[in-house]
Scaffold this active site. Structure first.
Site, PDB file in Angstrom:
ATOM      1  N   GLU A 209     -31.529  20.383 -40.817  1.00 41.16           N
ATOM      2  CA  GLU A 209     -32.148  21.014 -39.652  1.00 41.16           C
ATOM      3  C   GLU A 209     -31.444  22.328 -39.327  1.00 41.16           C
ATOM      4  O   GLU A 209     -32.057  23.401 -39.291  1.00 41.16           O
ATOM      5  CB  GLU A 209     -32.061  20.059 -38.468  1.00 41.16           C
ATOM      6  CG  GLU A 209     -32.385  20.643 -37.114  1.00 41.16           C
ATOM      7  CD  GLU A 209     -31.876  19.747 -35.996  1.00 41.16           C
ATOM      8  OE1 GLU A 209     -32.716  19.068 -35.394  1.00 41.16           O
ATOM      9  OE2 GLU A 209     -30.649  19.722 -35.742  1.00 41.16           O
TER      10      GLU A 209
ATOM     11  N   ASP B  99     -35.986  15.816 -29.712  1.00 38.91           N
ATOM     12  CA  ASP B  99     -36.873  16.356 -30.748  1.00 38.91           C
ATOM     13  C   ASP B  99     -38.161  16.892 -30.138  1.00 38.91           C
ATOM     14  O   ASP B  99     -38.678  17.936 -30.548  1.00 38.91           O
ATOM     15  CB  ASP B  99     -37.247  15.265 -31.762  1.00 38.91           C
ATOM     16  CG  ASP B  99     -36.297  15.168 -32.939  1.00 38.91           C
ATOM     17  OD1 ASP B  99     -35.158  15.662 -32.836  1.00 38.91           O
ATOM     18  OD2 ASP B  99     -36.691  14.580 -33.967  1.00 38.91           O
TER      19      ASP B  99
END
Length: 379
Positions: free
Chosen positions: A66, A259
């Site tokens: 990420e 998220d």
């Protein structure tokens, strides 16, 4: 120094400028973002003796696909090929899996010394890596070996689509509904992984045979986001089933939490790059309206019910919701434009985060600053 402060070949209008901020002030803020992440005392970018570089998740003390893919995107937007190549070199040396069940994917979590913490991938890393590489090829041209950017972008997507069919393992997109999975082994999704604006680029750059797949994936993700985002509150769950409803299991990820904040930002950037989608613009407008009138430190179920938990990434939440203004401003709801501008102003008046949780928050902040200044480019 950086190209992100140039005004040529950008997305177009800057929402910061539309809200009355001077171009010099905007450019200084954009430059500050780079300094904070890559150079200043609060940076989380590090170079090593190998001539490579990584960014560390300061809250978890590891290196994640990420974060590496985010840092590569930011380096690209600031025209820092030197930093981009150091990051990509570290990824290929320490994260790329050459063999095993997940061969040709990337280990999602690695220690700063390169020791893998996991042998599994997380699809948001792969899709960002592919996009980073295609845009690097467009901007700088292809080099050799791992720096033949477009070839590596195509390879990543080839395995993402065709594992389970021609190659061992599982694909990262369900081949039937064209929706990205949370991880290859699961048959549910994470709404914040859905990046239709990336898939439109994949439809131009991926292997010829897979380009129709990516056109379909872009359309499927936009439909999915309509289903996943609550019509009244605009919120989506962290994990959601293929029908968009929260995925309920023992992992407890069915609320609007960390998220999930990225979804509004993604919808905003898609609107800026590809034009607004009416329903999605209304969803982000609903989200912005809800959080202008409710406690922004509380966690919520997607129907707006408060949960006894506190937001872990308040700056990231604010930044991503502000980036959603790129979509919300196009909503026909009577308060949408006013609210969108209010979120942009709130972001402008919010400093970047310091402390152990700064990694995730400041990445979302960086993307929002680039997007709202009209400097988040795809060419």
């Amino acid at each position: 120094m950086t190209n992100a402060t140039d005004t040529n070949k950008t997305l177009g209008e800057s929402m910061f400028a539309q809200c009355g901020y001077a171009q010099d002030a905007i450019d200084k803020r954009v430059s500050q973002v780079w300094h904070e992440i890559f150079e200043g005392p609060n940076k989380f970018y590090w170079e090593n003796d190998e001539g490579l570089a990584y960014v560390m998740d300061t809250g978890n003390n590891d290196v994640r696909t990420e974060g590496m893919s985010y840092a590569m995107m930011i380096a690209l937007q600031y025209d820092r090929k030197d930093v981009f190549d150091k990051l990509w070199g570290w990824v290929m040396r320490h994260m790329y899996m050459k063999d095993g069940h997940h061969a040709h994917y990337f280990a999602w979590s690695v220690a700063p010394d390169g020791t893998p913490n996991s042998n599994g991938p997380a699809p948001d890393g792969e899709e960002y890596f592919a996009m980073d590489l295609f845009l690097a090829s467009r901007r700088w041209g292809d080099g050799e070996d791992i720096y033949e950017y477009s070839a590596w972008g195509r390879e990543i997507l080839r395995y993402c689509v065709h594992k389970g069919e021609r190659y061992d393992g599982e694909p990262m997109w369900n081949p039937d509904n064209k929706l990205i999975k949370f991880i290859p082994e699961t048959e549910w999704s994470d709404p914040s992984y859905h990046l239709p604006h990336f898939y439109e680029v994949f439809a131009e750059e991926a292997d010829e045979e897979d380009r129709p797949f990516w056109h379909e994936a872009a359309a499927a993700s936009r439909r999915y986001l309509q289903a996943a985002c609550d019509e009244r509150t605009g919120m989506n769950a962290e994990y959601a089933d293929y029908d968009g409803k929260p995925h309920v299991d023992e992992s407890n990820h069915w609320h609007f939490y960390s998220d999930a904040y990225r979804t509004a930002a993604n919808i905003g950037l898609d609107a800026a790059w590809n034009g607004p989608q009416e329903v999605l613009c209304d969803r982000v407008a609903a989200l912005q309206r809800f959080f202008l009138t409710h406690d922004r430190t509380s966690v919520y179920a997607i129907d707006g019910t408060a949960v006894d938990e506190v937001v872990l990434h308040p700056v990231g939440f604010l930044a991503a919701t502000a980036q959603g203004a790129l979509a919300a401003v196009h909503s026909a709801q009577p308060d949408a434009e006013h609210n969108a501008r209010e979120w942009v102003r709130m972001l402008w008046n919010t400093p970047m985060r310091t402390g152990t949780r700064r990694y995730y928050d400041n990445f979302l902040y960086a993307f929002a600053m680039l997007a709202l200044s009209g400097k988040y480019r795809y060419e």
